[in-house]
Motif scaffolding. Structure first.
Motif, short mmCIF file in Angstrom:
data_model
loop_
_atom_site.label_atom_id
_atom_site.label_comp_id
_atom_site.label_asym_id
_atom_site.label_seq_id
_atom_site.Cartn_x
_atom_site.Cartn_y
_atom_site.Cartn_z
N PHE A 62 0.80 -1.22 0.00
CA PHE A 62 0.00 0.00 0.00
C PHE A 62 0.83 1.28 0.00
N ALA A 83 -5.33 -4.09 -4.09
CA ALA A 83 -6.23 -3.92 -2.95
C ALA A 83 -7.60 -4.50 -3.24
N CYS A 98 -1.56 -4.98 4.90
CA CYS A 98 -2.18 -3.86 4.19
C CYS A 98 -3.55 -3.54 4.75
N HIS A 263 -8.27 3.43 -0.07
CA HIS A 263 -7.93 2.03 0.17
C HIS A 263 -9.18 1.23 0.54
#
Length: 402
Positions: A62, A83, A98, A263
């Protein structure tokens, strides 16, 4: 922006997907068993999976390229499809180191922390040796406006003394959560409300830190991460624990939340995609009224509508990530707000259709749909409610085009 992923990203995406399919998804049942046996311990199977992911080089993906030695060198646009893959599993993001809130806290320390703070806290977080939490939300004020925060951080000699009450502090229930980033007011009388706040590092074992209970989310306790209610009873930490300096807390929070929002949206798209795939599998194998569900007109409409909505959100997320890479997080704030509004609502719609198509099974523990739904609903509040994003986005757009 280019809509086709580079060879590098395609190779990484394939590697991540295979790892999830072959290692993570088969381990989810054992993970749940181990969590049930010891709710706030990190399950042994998670430690095993993390070691395998780190050995495979699928670690800390990330962190964007501008973090130097701390980064694997991926841009936001390159990380986005990775992701999304992790969103297909309830536990995959943590496997690759992450997962929130650690990702945001690592970004804070990498961007704003001094050398000593990075050495003491960032390095073990990057190595996956400890966990962390971000303590901002409070029960007694509308924390969607961070200037309302009432926790006090007052200086006494070479120490800060912290007094306050927080709740829904994600990650703080874990036994291996060793550090809290606490937001509070060092200068409550400052006429500039955005310079009243500061952020300070507080080890969880500091005297006066009381973690009293786990708050539930739609009935889930979300163990082993949990969402803690925390009291700070005259907690004392060295002045060296301040991040960036007094009065910089609101600035740090804004810098932290931008990447965190996108994210979450990336992972939500993965969850929606997984729900969509389960939906399609179900309608091709389930017979109702003498024919496969896939022949029902309303079912076909749900499938078509879901696919359109997922792709729309995916493209908007990629556009936001691309803007973050090219112009910075501040320049991309409108796109980040847009996807933060769009992605959770999209995911709720798609997952709800998948639940409906699965009937009672969609509500149960044998499928990930119910927990996906709870996660998506949470994201309409976490990192800023829909209404705040729409208020600010609408304000900016009205001014620009008016």
């Amino acid at each position: 922006m280019q809509f086709q992923y580079s060879e590098k990203v395609e190779a990484l995406r394939t590697q991540v997907r295979h790892f999830i399919d072959e290692q993570v998804l088969p381990a989810e049942a054992l993970y749940d068993e181990q969590v049930a046996a010891a709710p706030w311990d990190t399950p042994p199977i998670m430690q095993t999976l993390k070691a395998k992911a780190q050995a495979a080089g699928l670690w800390n993906l990330f962190l964007p390229a501008d973090y130097g030695d701390y980064s694997p060198g991926l841009s936001n646009l390159e990380y986005a499809p990775l992701a999304e893959e992790t969103g297909r599993s309830r536990i995959a993001a943590e496997v690759f180191n992450c997962s929130a809130p650690d990702t945001g806290n690592m970004e804070v320390l990498a961007r704003y922390g001094n050398a000593e703070q990075r050495k003491r806290w960032l390095e073990p977080l990057l190595a996956g040796k400890i966990r962390s939490a971000f303590a901002m939300t409070e029960p007694d004020v509308a924390s969607s406006d961070a200037t309302n925060i009432q926790t006090l951080i007052r200086r006494e000699g070479d120490e800060y003394v912290i007094s306050g009450h927080k709740f829904y502090i994600s990650g703080a229930m874990r036994k291996d959560c060793e550090i809290l980033i606490v937001m509070g007011k060092t200068d409550p009388d400052n006429p500039n409300r955005h310079q009243q706040q500061s952020q300070v590092l507080v080890p969880t074992n500091t005297p006066g830190v009381r973690i009293t209970r786990a708050m539930k989310v739609l009935g889930y306790d979300d163990a082993p991460e949990g969402h803690a209610e925390v009291f700070f009873d005259d907690v004392r930490v060295p002045v060296e624990n301040i991040i960036l300096g007094e009065g910089r807390g609101f600035e740090i929070a804004q810098g932290r939340l931008g990447p965190g929002r996108i994210h979450h949206c990336m992972r939500l798209i993965g969850a929606a995609q997984k729900a969509f795939e389960l939906m399609c599998e179900r309608v091709n194998t389930r017979v109702v009224f003498g024919q496969p569900m896939s022949k029902q007109g309303s079912v076909r409409e749900d499938i078509a509508r879901s696919y359109c909505e997922i792709e729309q959100a995916r493209l908007l997320t990629l556009k936001a990530a691309d803007m973050m890479d090219r112009a910075g997080n501040k320049a991309a704030r409108e796109l980040i707000a847009m996807i933060k509004i769009v992605a959770p609502n999209m995911a709720l719609n798609v997952i709800d259709r998948a639940i409906q198509i699965h009937g009672a099974a969609g509500l149960g523990q044998d499928l990930p749909l119910a927990q996906f739904f709870a996660y998506a609903r949470t994201l309409r509040l976490a990192d800023g409610p829909d209404q705040v994003h729409m208020m600010q986005l609408g304000r900016d757009l009205a001014a620009r085009f008016g």
